[in-house]
Design a protein around this motif. Structure first.
Motif, mmCIF file in Angstrom:
data_model
loop_
_atom_site.group_PDB
_atom_site.id
_atom_site.type_symbol
_atom_site.label_atom_id
_atom_site.label_comp_id
_atom_site.label_asym_id
_atom_site.label_seq_id
_atom_site.Cartn_x
_atom_site.Cartn_y
_atom_site.Cartn_z
ATOM 1 N N LYS A 139 0.825 -1.213 0.000
ATOM 2 C CA LYS A 139 0.000 0.000 0.000
ATOM 3 C C LYS A 139 0.858 1.261 0.000
ATOM 4 O O LYS A 139 0.320 2.372 -0.120
ATOM 5 N N HIS A 140 2.159 1.089 0.126
ATOM 6 C CA HIS A 140 3.064 2.238 0.244
ATOM 7 C C HIS A 140 4.266 2.062 -0.700
ATOM 8 O O HIS A 140 5.389 1.827 -0.249
ATOM 9 N N PRO A 141 4.034 2.180 -2.012
ATOM 10 C CA PRO A 141 5.113 1.979 -2.984
ATOM 11 C C PRO A 141 6.330 2.876 -2.749
ATOM 12 O O PRO A 141 7.467 2.436 -2.940
ATOM 13 N N GLU A 142 6.104 4.122 -2.343
ATOM 14 C CA GLU A 142 7.246 5.009 -2.108
ATOM 15 C C GLU A 142 8.126 4.491 -0.981
ATOM 16 O O GLU A 142 9.362 4.573 -1.059
ATOM 17 N N ARG A 143 7.492 3.976 0.066
ATOM 18 C CA ARG A 143 8.251 3.395 1.172
ATOM 19 C C ARG A 143 9.051 2.187 0.694
ATOM 20 O O ARG A 143 10.214 2.008 1.062
ATOM 21 N N MET A 144 8.440 1.367 -0.134
ATOM 22 C CA MET A 144 9.139 0.211 -0.700
ATOM 23 C C MET A 144 10.361 0.664 -1.491
ATOM 24 O O MET A 144 11.446 0.082 -1.370
ATOM 25 N N GLY A 145 10.178 1.684 -2.309
ATOM 26 C CA GLY A 145 11.294 2.179 -3.103
ATOM 27 C C GLY A 145 12.430 2.673 -2.231
ATOM 28 O O GLY A 145 13.612 2.408 -2.513
ATOM 29 N N ASP A 146 12.099 3.365 -1.145
ATOM 30 C CA ASP A 146 13.122 3.863 -0.229
ATOM 31 C C ASP A 146 13.867 2.704 0.423
ATOM 32 O O ASP A 146 15.105 2.711 0.539
ATOM 33 N N ILE A 147 13.114 1.694 0.838
ATOM 34 C CA ILE A 147 13.739 0.510 1.450
ATOM 35 C C ILE A 147 14.711 -0.143 0.481
ATOM 36 O O ILE A 147 15.874 -0.428 0.813
ATOM 37 N N ILE A 148 14.247 -0.383 -0.732
ATOM 38 C CA ILE A 148 15.086 -1.078 -1.714
ATOM 39 C C ILE A 148 16.337 -0.264 -2.025
ATOM 40 O O ILE A 148 17.448 -0.819 -2.071
ATOM 41 N N GLU A 149 16.178 1.034 -2.241
ATOM 42 C CA GLU A 149 17.347 1.866 -2.550
ATOM 43 C C GLU A 149 18.404 1.785 -1.454
ATOM 44 O O GLU A 149 19.603 1.648 -1.742
ATOM 45 N N GLN A 150 17.977 1.856 -0.203
ATOM 46 C CA GLN A 150 18.949 1.837 0.893
ATOM 47 C C GLN A 150 19.591 0.465 1.056
ATOM 48 O O GLN A 150 20.788 0.357 1.340
ATOM 49 N N VAL A 151 18.817 -0.591 0.876
ATOM 50 C CA VAL A 151 19.387 -1.940 1.004
ATOM 51 C C VAL A 151 20.341 -2.226 -0.153
ATOM 52 O O VAL A 151 21.417 -2.802 0.040
ATOM 53 N N VAL A 152 19.985 -1.804 -1.354
ATOM 54 C CA VAL A 152 20.871 -1.990 -2.515
ATOM 55 C C VAL A 152 22.198 -1.283 -2.281
ATOM 56 O O VAL A 152 23.283 -1.857 -2.526
ATOM 57 N N ALA A 153 22.153 -0.057 -1.804
ATOM 58 C CA ALA A 153 23.389 0.694 -1.553
ATOM 59 C C ALA A 153 24.237 0.026 -0.485
ATOM 60 O O ALA A 153 25.471 -0.024 -0.585
ATOM 61 N N ALA A 154 23.588 -0.504 0.553
ATOM 62 C CA ALA A 154 24.322 -1.116 1.663
ATOM 63 C C ALA A 154 24.929 -2.462 1.293
ATOM 64 O O ALA A 154 25.969 -2.852 1.837
ATOM 65 N N CYS A 155 24.289 -3.177 0.379
ATOM 66 C CA CYS A 155 24.713 -4.546 0.056
ATOM 67 C C CYS A 155 25.670 -4.623 -1.128
ATOM 68 O O CYS A 155 26.285 -5.681 -1.343
ATOM 69 N N ALA A 156 25.790 -3.595 -1.911
ATOM 70 C CA ALA A 156 26.585 -3.646 -3.142
ATOM 71 C C ALA A 156 27.984 -4.216 -2.872
ATOM 72 O O ALA A 156 28.605 -3.897 -1.862
ATOM 73 N N PRO A 157 28.447 -5.119 -3.765
ATOM 74 C CA PRO A 157 27.866 -5.518 -5.058
ATOM 75 C C PRO A 157 26.921 -6.726 -4.993
ATOM 76 O O PRO A 157 26.512 -7.245 -6.029
ATOM 77 N N THR A 158 26.590 -7.189 -3.787
ATOM 78 C CA THR A 158 25.654 -8.311 -3.673
ATOM 79 C C THR A 158 24.276 -7.887 -4.168
ATOM 80 O O THR A 158 23.750 -6.849 -3.730
ATOM 81 N N PRO A 159 23.658 -8.651 -5.069
ATOM 82 C CA PRO A 159 22.357 -8.233 -5.604
ATOM 83 C C PRO A 159 21.248 -8.323 -4.561
ATOM 84 O O PRO A 159 21.250 -9.186 -3.677
#
Length: 345
Positions: A139-159
């Motif tokens: 119900k909160h796509p913007e929140r999902m996008g924020d979560i994914i962006e931060q996790v992607v940045a923290a995990c790089a280069p792990t997908p």
């Protein structure tokens, strides 16, 4: 009409695909399932083969951080993760981007997992209504996008990947919109379960709904999930719905050899037969040994009750076996019930 397994013999049906830099071959994934897909179950699946990517149970990110702060042992759901073969995905859940990013970084760094998956699909009340996580976040796509962006940045280069449902209810299906958010935020793949959160596990998965999402993704693969309980259904998923990969869930709890059968089917090879009941019985006892090695005889026996019921599922005499195995508390009782009541025909 869908092609039958006989008509496609010797003709490969699906190609391996990539999640970021990671090759998934065969393009068949084992679903994360709370309470079931622990190290022992994953070992059983590996012994049969056929899964291109295995996954842990979903890990509560906030609980992981708390254990870390208390200098306690990390969650049981990470049992075996540090040492077991790769590729391996760990699924995490919460609604706080910073918490998820912190845990994702630990999993990618300290544990060197192959994939960090974020759960946006769990429909269980404790996760959705109480923790405002899992499928609640659809119900909160913007929140999902924020979560994914931060996790992607923290995990790089792990997908980093995401798992969703079609929507919260049949009246609010928004998976196509969510897919664009997931891809735009930098996720490396999207898995879609073909039900809504309100459906829970009732009814049939909507594979047409899954297929519709494909045209909304431009760079990342689409993995379909729901009701894949035979090699023929896996073949149908690739042939009819155009997914890049499939994820097998509940059916594998009673048939961990299903991955190997499905992998053979999409390669156009003969399908390995189901094990005999005698072989299945020995498999269950092997599974029991793995659980007890980790948790000890008493807790291991208690935990094995639900797995034992899965192995008997659909067999003549399964109800009687479940009635007795559901009360065992010692290895002696477990073995006695198996010898006396495990289905033999």
């Amino acid at each position: 009409m869908s092609p039958t397994l006989e008509s496609i013999a010797c003709r490969p049906l699906a190609a391996p695909f990539y999640i970021g830099p990671l090759l998934i071959d065969p393009p068949i994934l084992q679903a994360p399932m709370a309470g079931f897909t622990n190290f022992a179950f994953r070992q059983i699946v590996r012994e049969y083969g056929g899964a291109g990517l295995l996954a842990t149970e979903m890990v509560n990110a906030r609980g992981f951080v708390w254990l870390d702060e208390q200098e306690a042992e990390h969650p049981d759901r990470l049992w075996g993760v540090a040492e077991e073969p790769r590729p391996l995905a760990v699924q995490i859940w919460d609604n706080e981007p910073a918490t998820l990013a912190k845990v994702g970084a630990r999993l990618a760094g300290e544990y060197a997992v192959s994939v960090v998956d974020i759960n946006f699909g769990c429909p269980v009340r404790q996760v959705t209504q109480k923790a405002h996580s899992g499928s609640y976040l659809l119900k909160h796509p913007e929140r999902m996008g924020d979560i994914i962006e931060q996790v992607v940045a923290a995990c790089a280069p792990t997908p980093v990947t995401a798992k969703i449902r079609l929507g919260c209810t049949r009246e609010s299906i928004n998976a196509c919109e969510i897919a664009q958010v997931v891809e735009g935020a930098g996720a490396a793949a999207l898995t879609v379960h073909g039900r809504t959160a309100a459906d829970m596990f009732r009814g049939s998965a909507d594979w047409d709904g899954i297929a519709e999402i494909k045209s909304h993704l431009h760079k990342i693969p689409l993995i379909g999930n729901g009701d894949l309980d035979s090699a023929q259904k896996v073949v149908d998923a690739f042939q009819r719905y155009g997914v890049d990969g499939v994820m097998i869930a509940r059916a594998s709890l009673s048939k961990p050899w299903l991955f190997a059968q499905a992998a053979a089917a999409i390669r156009g090879e003969p399908i390995p037969p189901d094990p005999t009941l005698a072989e299945e019985k020995q498999l269950m006892l092997h599974h029991y040994e793995l659980v007890c090695e980790r948790f000890g005889d008493e807790r291991g026996t208690m935990l094995m009750r639900k797995f034992a019921c899965c192995y008997a599922q659909g067999r003549h005499g399964a109800r009687e076996f479940r009635k007795h195995v559901g009360t065992v508390v010692t290895p002696q009782e477990f073995n006695q019930v198996v010898e006396s009541f495990f289905p033999v025909g």
